[in-house]
Write an enzyme that holds these catalytic residues in place. Structure first.
Site, PDB file in Angstrom:
ATOM      1  N   HIS A  17       0.825  -1.094   0.033  1.00  0.00           N
ATOM      2  CA  HIS A  17       0.073  -0.121  -0.203  1.00  0.00           C
ATOM      3  C   HIS A  17       0.941   1.279   0.047  1.00  0.00           C
ATOM      4  CE1 HIS A  17      -3.008  -2.607   2.268  1.00  0.00           C
ATOM      5  NE2 HIS A  17      -3.724  -2.460   1.094  1.00  0.00           N
ATOM      6  N   LYS A  41     -15.827  -7.509   5.781  1.00  0.00           N
ATOM      7  CA  LYS A  41     -15.058  -8.315   6.523  1.00  0.00           C
ATOM      8  C   LYS A  41     -15.038  -7.867   8.023  1.00  0.00           C
ATOM      9  CE  LYS A  41     -12.014  -7.542   2.461  1.00  0.00           C
ATOM     10  NZ  LYS A  41     -10.905  -6.896   1.870  1.00  0.00           N
ATOM     11  N   ARG A  90      -2.181  -6.300  -8.514  1.00  0.00           N
ATOM     12  CA  ARG A  90      -1.115  -7.237  -8.184  1.00  0.00           C
ATOM     13  C   ARG A  90      -1.109  -8.364  -9.188  1.00  0.00           C
ATOM     14  NH1 ARG A  90      -3.014  -7.940  -2.217  1.00  0.00           N
ATOM     15  NH2 ARG A  90      -5.048  -7.465  -3.280  1.00  0.00           N
ATOM     16  N   SER A 128      -3.024  -7.632   3.010  1.00  0.00           N
ATOM     17  CA  SER A 128      -3.014  -7.573   4.484  1.00  0.00           C
ATOM     18  C   SER A 128      -3.666  -9.122   5.000  1.00  0.00           C
ATOM     19  CB  SER A 128      -4.424  -6.764   4.505  1.00  0.00           C
ATOM     20  OG  SER A 128      -4.202  -5.331   4.119  1.00  0.00           O
TER      21      SER A 128
HETATM   22  P1  ADP Z   1      -9.679  -3.827  -0.512  1.00  0.00           P
HETATM   23  O1  ADP Z   1     -10.424  -4.519   0.522  1.00  0.00           O
HETATM   24  O2  ADP Z   1     -10.675  -2.560  -1.092  1.00  0.00           O
HETATM   25  O3  ADP Z   1      -9.250  -4.805  -1.479  1.00  0.00           O
HETATM   26  P2  ADP Z   1      -7.134  -3.286   0.324  1.00  0.00           P
HETATM   27  O4  ADP Z   1      -6.683  -2.603   1.599  1.00  0.00           O
HETATM   28  O5  ADP Z   1      -6.895  -4.849   0.538  1.00  0.00           O
HETATM   29  O6  ADP Z   1      -8.433  -3.075   0.380  1.00  0.00           O
HETATM   30  O7  ADP Z   1      -6.056  -2.883  -0.632  1.00  0.00           O
HETATM   31  C1  ADP Z   1      -6.512  -1.491  -1.070  1.00  0.00           C
HETATM   32  C2  ADP Z   1      -5.977  -1.224  -2.813  1.00  0.00           C
HETATM   33  O8  ADP Z   1      -4.393  -1.555  -2.401  1.00  0.00           O
HETATM   34  C3  ADP Z   1      -6.307  -2.166  -3.862  1.00  0.00           C
HETATM   35  O9  ADP Z   1      -6.412  -1.439  -4.863  1.00  0.00           O
HETATM   36  C4  ADP Z   1      -5.345  -3.194  -3.917  1.00  0.00           C
HETATM   37  O10 ADP Z   1      -5.198  -4.012  -5.050  1.00  0.00           O
HETATM   38  C5  ADP Z   1      -4.113  -2.543  -3.460  1.00  0.00           C
HETATM   39  N1  ADP Z   1      -3.078  -3.415  -3.100  1.00  0.00           N
HETATM   40  C6  ADP Z   1      -3.188  -4.087  -2.038  1.00  0.00           C
HETATM   41  N2  ADP Z   1      -1.960  -4.685  -1.641  1.00  0.00           N
HETATM   42  C7  ADP Z   1      -1.081  -4.337  -2.665  1.00  0.00           C
HETATM   43  C8  ADP Z   1       0.312  -4.713  -3.080  1.00  0.00           C
HETATM   44  N3  ADP Z   1       1.014  -5.694  -2.274  1.00  0.00           N
HETATM   45  N4  ADP Z   1       0.555  -3.943  -4.111  1.00  0.00           N
HETATM   46  C9  ADP Z   1       0.080  -3.238  -4.775  1.00  0.00           C
HETATM   47  N5  ADP Z   1      -1.362  -2.811  -4.437  1.00  0.00           N
HETATM   48  C10 ADP Z   1      -1.843  -3.353  -3.510  1.00  0.00           C
END
Ligand code: ADP
Length: 165
Positions: A17, A41, A90, A128
């Site tokens: 992130h 979630k 990703r 996450s």
């Molecule tokens: P959501 O529950 O909306 O997917 P996340 O917190 O998991 O929220 O992710 C927020 C954004 O960050 C999403 O666009 C996700 O694809 C991106 N993201 C999550 N992990 C990574 C990573 N390792 N590298 C790049 N982008 C990421």
């Protein structure tokens, strides 16, 4: 002024992130990281905790602001006068859902576009959920999350298990 929102759950924020936030902050004048309240979630960290962690970690990036929001990303973007939604991509597994979301968002508000930043190779496996899984088993998460987040995650699992890890 170019402004974008970066919405997500950030439960917890990972180095993946932060990589996206840092890169997006160089493209736009202002980035608003939107921490989603109404995630389906059941989160490990409360909305306030997630916002506080992001604020601490992003404090050195002057054009990044952290906020929480409810409901549709397009509505949050409009409220903030932003016309771009940033998402990270990703693997190919992200693609189908993200395409569907981006297209739905354009139906909901055609003035707002989704911009995808592809993940850095270093973090392409990182989510996450993976952080939580590794931490719950007592594994090393220091290469996955920013330094201030490490102990907060471990401590949450110690509380859940009611014993020291
Ligand atoms: P959501 O529950 O909306 O997917 P996340 O917190 O998991 O929220 O992710 C927020 C954004 O960050 C999403 O666009 C996700 O694809 C991106 N993201 C999550 N992990 C990574 C990573 N390792 N590298 C790049 N982008 C990421």
């Amino acid at each position: 002024m170019s402004k974008a929102i970066y919405p997500g759950s950030f439960d917890p924020v990972t180095l993946g992130h932060i990589d996206i936030i840092t890169r997006a902050s160089k493209i736009f004048d202002e980035i608003i990281v939107g921490v989603l309240r109404n995630s389906s979630k059941s989160p490990l960290f409360s909305i306030e905790e997630r916002v506080n962690m992001l604020e601490e970690i992003c404090s050195s990036i002057t054009n990044v602001k952290i906020m929480s929001f409810d409901g549709f990303s397009v509505d949050f973007a409009k409220e903030q006068n932003a016309n771009v939604i940033i998402r990270g991509l990703r693997a190919i597994t992200d693609f189908e859902y993200e395409l569907q979301m981006a297209q739905t968002n354009r139906v909901l508000n055609p003035d707002i576009d989704t911009l995808f930043l592809t993940t850095s190779i270093d973090y392409s496996y990182l989510s996450s959920s993976i952080v939580k899984e590794v931490a719950s088993l007592g594994g090393d998460i220091s290469r996955f999350v920013p330094e201030p987040v490490i102990e907060k995650v471990y401590s949450r699992y110690r509380n859940i298990k009611g014993k020291d890890m």
